[in-house]
Write a protein that holds these residues in place. Structure first.
Motif, PDB file in Angstrom:
ATOM      1  N   CYS A 119     -19.848 -19.407  43.592  1.00 55.06           N
ATOM      2  CA  CYS A 119     -20.664 -18.196  43.513  1.00 55.06           C
ATOM      3  C   CYS A 119     -22.139 -18.575  43.404  1.00 55.06           C
ATOM      4  O   CYS A 119     -22.476 -19.653  42.923  1.00 55.06           O
ATOM      5  N   PRO A 120     -23.016 -17.673  43.890  1.00 55.53           N
ATOM      6  CA  PRO A 120     -24.453 -17.971  43.827  1.00 55.53           C
ATOM      7  C   PRO A 120     -25.001 -17.784  42.415  1.00 55.53           C
ATOM      8  O   PRO A 120     -24.709 -16.781  41.765  1.00 55.53           O
ATOM      9  N   ILE A 121     -25.791 -18.739  41.966  1.00 61.05           N
ATOM     10  CA  ILE A 121     -26.427 -18.660  40.645  1.00 61.05           C
ATOM     11  C   ILE A 121     -27.867 -19.165  40.772  1.00 61.05           C
ATOM     12  O   ILE A 121     -28.113 -20.208  41.382  1.00 61.05           O
ATOM     13  N   GLY A 122     -28.797 -18.420  40.203  1.00 56.63           N
ATOM     14  CA  GLY A 122     -30.206 -18.824  40.242  1.00 56.63           C
ATOM     15  C   GLY A 122     -30.448 -20.087  39.433  1.00 56.63           C
ATOM     16  O   GLY A 122     -29.799 -20.310  38.408  1.00 56.63           O
ATOM     17  N   ILE A 123     -31.402 -20.891  39.889  1.00 60.57           N
ATOM     18  CA  ILE A 123     -31.716 -22.130  39.162  1.00 60.57           C
ATOM     19  C   ILE A 123     -32.721 -21.780  38.057  1.00 60.57           C
ATOM     20  O   ILE A 123     -33.827 -21.325  38.338  1.00 60.57           O
ATOM     21  N   PHE A 167     -28.384 -23.777  34.756  1.00 59.89           N
ATOM     22  CA  PHE A 167     -27.866 -22.507  35.271  1.00 59.89           C
ATOM     23  C   PHE A 167     -27.416 -21.685  34.067  1.00 59.89           C
ATOM     24  O   PHE A 167     -26.636 -22.175  33.248  1.00 59.89           O
ATOM     25  N   THR A 168     -27.898 -20.471  33.952  1.00 54.09           N
ATOM     26  CA  THR A 168     -27.495 -19.610  32.838  1.00 54.09           C
ATOM     27  C   THR A 168     -26.606 -18.523  33.410  1.00 54.09           C
ATOM     28  O   THR A 168     -27.023 -17.768  34.302  1.00 54.09           O
ATOM     29  N   VAL A 169     -25.374 -18.472  32.928  1.00 50.94           N
ATOM     30  CA  VAL A 169     -24.356 -17.682  33.627  1.00 50.94           C
ATOM     31  C   VAL A 169     -23.686 -16.667  32.707  1.00 50.94           C
ATOM     32  O   VAL A 169     -23.199 -17.004  31.619  1.00 50.94           O
ATOM     33  N   PHE A 170     -23.645 -15.444  33.195  1.00 46.29           N
ATOM     34  CA  PHE A 170     -22.929 -14.352  32.527  1.00 46.29           C
ATOM     35  C   PHE A 170     -21.468 -14.396  32.980  1.00 46.29           C
ATOM     36  O   PHE A 170     -21.197 -14.458  34.184  1.00 46.29           O
ATOM     37  N   ASN A 171     -20.569 -14.366  32.017  1.00 44.20           N
ATOM     38  CA  ASN A 171     -19.141 -14.380  32.343  1.00 44.20           C
ATOM     39  C   ASN A 171     -18.704 -12.966  32.725  1.00 44.20           C
ATOM     40  O   ASN A 171     -18.484 -12.114  31.867  1.00 44.20           O
ATOM     41  N   THR A 172     -18.593 -12.738  34.038  1.00 42.99           N
ATOM     42  CA  THR A 172     -18.220 -11.399  34.512  1.00 42.99           C
ATOM     43  C   THR A 172     -16.721 -11.149  34.338  1.00 42.99           C
ATOM     44  O   THR A 172     -16.250 -10.035  34.556  1.00 42.99           O
ATOM     45  N   GLY A 173     -15.977 -12.203  33.990  1.00 45.40           N
ATOM     46  CA  GLY A 173     -14.517 -12.093  33.964  1.00 45.40           C
ATOM     47  C   GLY A 173     -13.932 -12.426  35.328  1.00 45.40           C
ATOM     48  O   GLY A 173     -12.713 -12.409  35.515  1.00 45.40           O
ATOM     49  N   GLY A 174     -14.805 -12.730  36.279  1.00 50.28           N
ATOM     50  CA  GLY A 174     -14.354 -13.100  37.628  1.00 50.28           C
ATOM     51  C   GLY A 174     -13.860 -14.543  37.662  1.00 50.28           C
ATOM     52  O   GLY A 174     -13.946 -15.268  36.670  1.00 50.28           O
ATOM     53  N   ARG A 175     -13.377 -14.951  38.826  1.00 45.47           N
ATOM     54  CA  ARG A 175     -12.720 -16.260  38.936  1.00 45.47           C
ATOM     55  C   ARG A 175     -13.628 -17.416  38.523  1.00 45.47           C
ATOM     56  O   ARG A 175     -13.266 -18.240  37.696  1.00 45.47           O
ATOM     57  N   VAL A 176     -14.814 -17.472  39.126  1.00 43.83           N
ATOM     58  CA  VAL A 176     -15.646 -18.672  38.929  1.00 43.83           C
ATOM     59  C   VAL A 176     -16.338 -18.659  37.561  1.00 43.83           C
ATOM     60  O   VAL A 176     -16.273 -19.647  36.822  1.00 43.83           O
ATOM     61  N   THR A 177     -16.958 -17.541  37.239  1.00 43.78           N
ATOM     62  CA  THR A 177     -17.742 -17.543  35.990  1.00 43.78           C
ATOM     63  C   THR A 177     -16.824 -17.676  34.768  1.00 43.78           C
ATOM     64  O   THR A 177     -17.177 -18.329  33.789  1.00 43.78           O
ATOM     65  N   ARG A 178     -15.610 -17.095  34.839  1.00 45.27           N
ATOM     66  CA  ARG A 178     -14.688 -17.228  33.708  1.00 45.27           C
ATOM     67  C   ARG A 178     -14.236 -18.678  33.549  1.00 45.27           C
ATOM     68  O   ARG A 178     -14.211 -19.226  32.448  1.00 45.27           O
TER      69      ARG A 178
HETATM   70  C1  LIG Z   1     -29.128 -15.066  44.429  1.00 47.57           C
HETATM   71  C2  LIG Z   1     -28.217 -14.783  43.264  1.00 47.57           C
HETATM   72  C3  LIG Z   1     -28.513 -15.347  42.036  1.00 47.57           C
HETATM   73  C4  LIG Z   1     -27.669 -15.104  40.942  1.00 47.57           C
HETATM   74  N1  LIG Z   1     -28.000 -15.678  39.748  1.00 47.57           N
HETATM   75  C5  LIG Z   1     -27.194 -15.500  38.690  1.00 47.57           C
HETATM   76  C6  LIG Z   1     -27.498 -16.144  37.445  1.00 47.57           C
HETATM   77  O1  LIG Z   1     -28.497 -16.851  37.296  1.00 47.57           O
HETATM   78  N2  LIG Z   1     -26.634 -15.957  36.432  1.00 47.57           N
HETATM   79  C7  LIG Z   1     -25.507 -15.176  36.557  1.00 47.57           C
HETATM   80  O2  LIG Z   1     -24.757 -15.066  35.583  1.00 47.57           O
HETATM   81  N3  LIG Z   1     -25.192 -14.549  37.706  1.00 47.57           N
HETATM   82  C8  LIG Z   1     -26.007 -14.700  38.772  1.00 47.57           C
HETATM   83  N4  LIG Z   1     -25.694 -14.084  39.962  1.00 47.57           N
HETATM   84  C9  LIG Z   1     -24.492 -13.237  40.015  1.00 47.57           C
HETATM   85  C10 LIG Z   1     -23.258 -14.095  40.239  1.00 47.57           C
HETATM   86  O3  LIG Z   1     -23.307 -14.639  41.557  1.00 47.57           O
HETATM   87  C11 LIG Z   1     -21.962 -13.263  40.081  1.00 47.57           C
HETATM   88  O4  LIG Z   1     -21.838 -12.845  38.750  1.00 47.57           O
HETATM   89  C12 LIG Z   1     -20.767 -14.118  40.472  1.00 47.57           C
HETATM   90  O5  LIG Z   1     -20.679 -14.110  41.883  1.00 47.57           O
HETATM   91  C13 LIG Z   1     -19.470 -13.676  39.908  1.00 47.57           C
HETATM   92  O6  LIG Z   1     -18.528 -14.581  40.415  1.00 47.57           O
HETATM   93  P1  LIG Z   1     -17.028 -14.633  39.900  1.00 47.57           P
HETATM   94  O7  LIG Z   1     -16.237 -15.439  40.869  1.00 47.57           O
HETATM   95  O8  LIG Z   1     -16.966 -15.057  38.477  1.00 47.57           O
HETATM   96  O9  LIG Z   1     -16.651 -13.126  39.915  1.00 47.57           O
HETATM   97  P2  LIG Z   1     -16.061 -12.219  41.098  1.00 47.57           P
HETATM   98  O10 LIG Z   1     -14.599 -12.455  41.155  1.00 47.57           O
HETATM   99  O11 LIG Z   1     -16.864 -12.384  42.327  1.00 47.57           O
HETATM  100  O12 LIG Z   1     -16.383 -10.824  40.446  1.00 47.57           O
HETATM  101  C14 LIG Z   1     -15.795 -10.486  39.201  1.00 47.57           C
HETATM  102  C15 LIG Z   1     -16.422  -9.277  38.598  1.00 47.57           C
HETATM  103  O13 LIG Z   1     -17.836  -9.456  38.432  1.00 47.57           O
HETATM  104  C16 LIG Z   1     -18.535  -8.409  39.067  1.00 47.57           C
HETATM  105  N5  LIG Z   1     -19.749  -8.957  39.645  1.00 47.57           N
HETATM  106  C17 LIG Z   1     -19.868  -9.645  40.809  1.00 47.57           C
HETATM  107  N6  LIG Z   1     -21.154  -9.923  41.047  1.00 47.57           N
HETATM  108  C18 LIG Z   1     -21.857  -9.412  40.031  1.00 47.57           C
HETATM  109  C19 LIG Z   1     -23.245  -9.364  39.692  1.00 47.57           C
HETATM  110  N7  LIG Z   1     -24.183  -9.845  40.524  1.00 47.57           N
HETATM  111  N8  LIG Z   1     -23.609  -8.787  38.515  1.00 47.57           N
HETATM  112  C20 LIG Z   1     -22.686  -8.238  37.697  1.00 47.57           C
HETATM  113  N9  LIG Z   1     -21.363  -8.236  37.973  1.00 47.57           N
HETATM  114  C21 LIG Z   1     -20.972  -8.805  39.110  1.00 47.57           C
HETATM  115  C22 LIG Z   1     -17.604  -7.897  40.118  1.00 47.57           C
HETATM  116  O14 LIG Z   1     -17.911  -6.560  40.429  1.00 47.57           O
HETATM  117  C23 LIG Z   1     -16.269  -8.054  39.470  1.00 47.57           C
HETATM  118  O15 LIG Z   1     -16.000  -6.977  38.623  1.00 47.57           O
HETATM  119  C24 LIG Z   1     -26.505 -14.283  41.075  1.00 47.57           C
HETATM  120  C25 LIG Z   1     -26.217 -13.711  42.319  1.00 47.57           C
HETATM  121  C26 LIG Z   1     -27.059 -13.960  43.400  1.00 47.57           C
HETATM  122  C27 LIG Z   1     -26.731 -13.367  44.727  1.00 47.57           C
END
Ligand SMILES: Cc1cc2nc3c(=O)[nH]c(=O)nc-3n(C[C@H](O)[C@H](O)[C@H](O)COP(=O)(O)OP(=O)(O)OC[C@H]3O[C@@H](n4cnc5c(N)ncnc54)[C@H](O)[C@@H]3O)c2cc1C
Ligand code: FES
Length: 285
Positions: free
Chosen positions: A65-69, A81-92
Motif C-alpha cells: 500500500c502507498p505510504i508517505g515518507i 513511515f507513520t501508519v494508521f492501522n485501518t484494519g486492512g490487510r497491509v496496515t494491520r
Molecule cells: C500517496 C498516499 C500516501 C499515503 N500516506 C499514508 C501515510 O503516511 N500513513 C497512513 O497511515 N496511510 C497513508 N495512506 C493511506 C494508506 O495507503 C491506506 O490506509 C492503505 O492503503 C490501507 O491499506 P490496507 O491494505 O491496510 O487496507 P485496505 O485493505 O486497502 O483497506 C482497509 C480499510 O481501510 C480503508 N482505507 C483504505 N484507504 C484508506 C485511506 N486512505 N484512509 C482511511 N482509510 C482507508 C478502506 O476503506 C478499508 O475500510 C496514503 C495513501 C496514499 C495514496
C-alpha cells in the motif's frame, strides 16, 4: 546550497521492491492505532528522495500500500513511515511487526512539495490529524536547509493531545527560534495547557501573511474545506497553496489507471498539487 526539483519519481526500478529491515517502532497515539516505523534499506543502499514523496510498502503474503515518507533526506539513511492501522490487510499486518522484520519498499514515488517554488520564501505548514506525516518531512528539511527559506510557520492540530504525532519533536520545535509552532487540539485533557480549537480557527487567529509565501495544507477533507476560505480571506491565491492527495492508488507508477482524476494520475502527476491545479480538475477527490 541544496538543489530542489518538483520531479517525478526518483526511483530507478519503480516496480521492484527493495528489501528493507524494520529497525524500530514507535507508538505515536495513545490508542496505539498509529505507529511510526523506522526502516533501513538492505544491501547498504539508500534512497534519493524529497519531502512529499511516497513509497509502496509491501509485506510478503499480504500485499502493498502507498505510504508517505515522513522522514527527510536530511536525516540520513533511516526512512520513517507513520501508519494508521485501518484494519486492512497491509496496515494491520505491519502493526504486528517488531524490529528485525523484513519489509519491501518501492519508490520513492510521486512528486514532492514544491521546493523550487518555496526557495527564498516564507513557508506555512497547516496540518490536521495524521496526514501531518509528509509535512513533518518538509519541516525537517527546511530546518536542515534553514538559509534557503524564509520564516517557517507551522499550525498543527489533532482531536486530542494524545492524537498529536511526533510529540518529543513538537516539544523541541515549540522552543526553537527557527520556526513558529502553533499547536491546537479540538478538546484538551487535564494535562493540556495549550490552545484548544479547530485548525481553521487557529489559522484565522495566526493570520499567516501571503506575501512572498507558500502554504501546504494537509488533513481531513473537512479541515481543508474550512481552512481554504480563511486563506482566501487573508488574500492567499490558489497557486500559493498546495496539498497532497491520498486516494485510490494501486501501482503508484501510472500503469493501472486507478488513481486518475480527469487527465491526471495522482501517483505520477501528484500526490502534491496546488489548489490552482485542482480547481481545473473534476471534483472527484
Ligand atoms: C500517496 C498516499 C500516501 C499515503 N500516506 C499514508 C501515510 O503516511 N500513513 C497512513 O497511515 N496511510 C497513508 N495512506 C493511506 C494508506 O495507503 C491506506 O490506509 C492503505 O492503503 C490501507 O491499506 P490496507 O491494505 O491496510 O487496507 P485496505 O485493505 O486497502 O483497506 C482497509 C480499510 O481501510 C480503508 N482505507 C483504505 N484507504 C484508506 C485511506 N486512505 N484512509 C482511511 N482509510 C482507508 C478502506 O476503506 C478499508 O475500510 C496514503 C495513501 C496514499 C495514496
Ligand atoms: S496508482 Fe496506478 S495509475 Fe496511479
Amino acid at each position: 546550497m541544496a538543489q530542489y526539483t518538483m520531479n517525478k519519481s526518483l526511483a530507478k526500478t519503480p516496480m521492484v521492491p527493495v528489501p528493507a529491515t524494520l529497525e524500530r517502532v514507535v507508538v505515536e497515539t495513545g490508542a496505539a492505532d498509529i505507529k511510526s516505523f523506522y526502516l533501513k534499506l538492505r544491501r547498504g543502499s539508500s534512497w534519493d528522495y524529497l519531502p512529499g514523496q511516497f513509497a509502496e510498502l509491501s509485506l510478503y503474503g499480504y500485499g502493498e500500500c502507498p505510504i508517505g515518507i515522513a522522514s527527510s533526506p536530511s536525516e540520513g539513511e533511516e526512512l520513517l513511515f507513520t501508519v494508521f492501522n485501518t484494519g486492512g490487510r497491509v496496515t494491520r499486518a505491519l502493526h504486528r511487526l517488531g524490529p528485525g522484520a523484513p519489509v519491501g519498499l518501492r519508490g520513492p514515488l510521486g512528486n514532492s512539495w514544491p521546493l523550487d517554488e518555496m526557495r527564498g520564501k516564507n513557508v506555512v505548514v497547516i496540518g490536521g490529524g495524521f496526514a501531518f506525516t509528509t509535512q513533518r518531512s518538509l519541516v525537517k528539511y527546511v530546518l536542515a536547509n534553514r538559509e534557503d527559506f524564509g520564516n517557517l510557520t507551522v499550525v498543527y492540530g489533532a482531536r486530542s493531545p494524545g492524537a498529536l504525532l511526533y510529540k518529543p519533536e513538537l516539544a523541541e520545535w515549540g522552543k526553537s527560534p527557527e520556526l513558529t509552532l502553533h499547536l491546537t487540539v479540538d478538546r484538551g485533557d487535564e494535562g493540556w495547557s495549550g490552545v484548544e480549537g479547530f485548525v481553521p480557527t487557529i489559522v484565522e487567529q495566526v493570520k499567516p501573511s501571503r506575501e512572498n509565501a507558500i502554504a501546504v495544507i494537509c488533513g481531513p477533507p473537512i479541515m481543508i474545506k474550512f481552512t481554504l476560505p480563511v486563506m482566501d480571506k487573508l488574500g492567499w491565491q490558489p497557486d500559493q497553496i498546495y496539498t497532497s492527495l491520498e486516494m485510490r492508488m494501486k501501482c503508484g507508477v501510472g500503469m493501472c489507471g486507478r488513481c486518475n482524476i480527469g487527465p491526471k494520475y495522482v501517483c505520477v502527476d501528484g500526490p502534491v498539487f496546488s489548489f490552482a491545479e485542482l480547481s481545473k480538475l473534476p471534483q472527484e477527490y
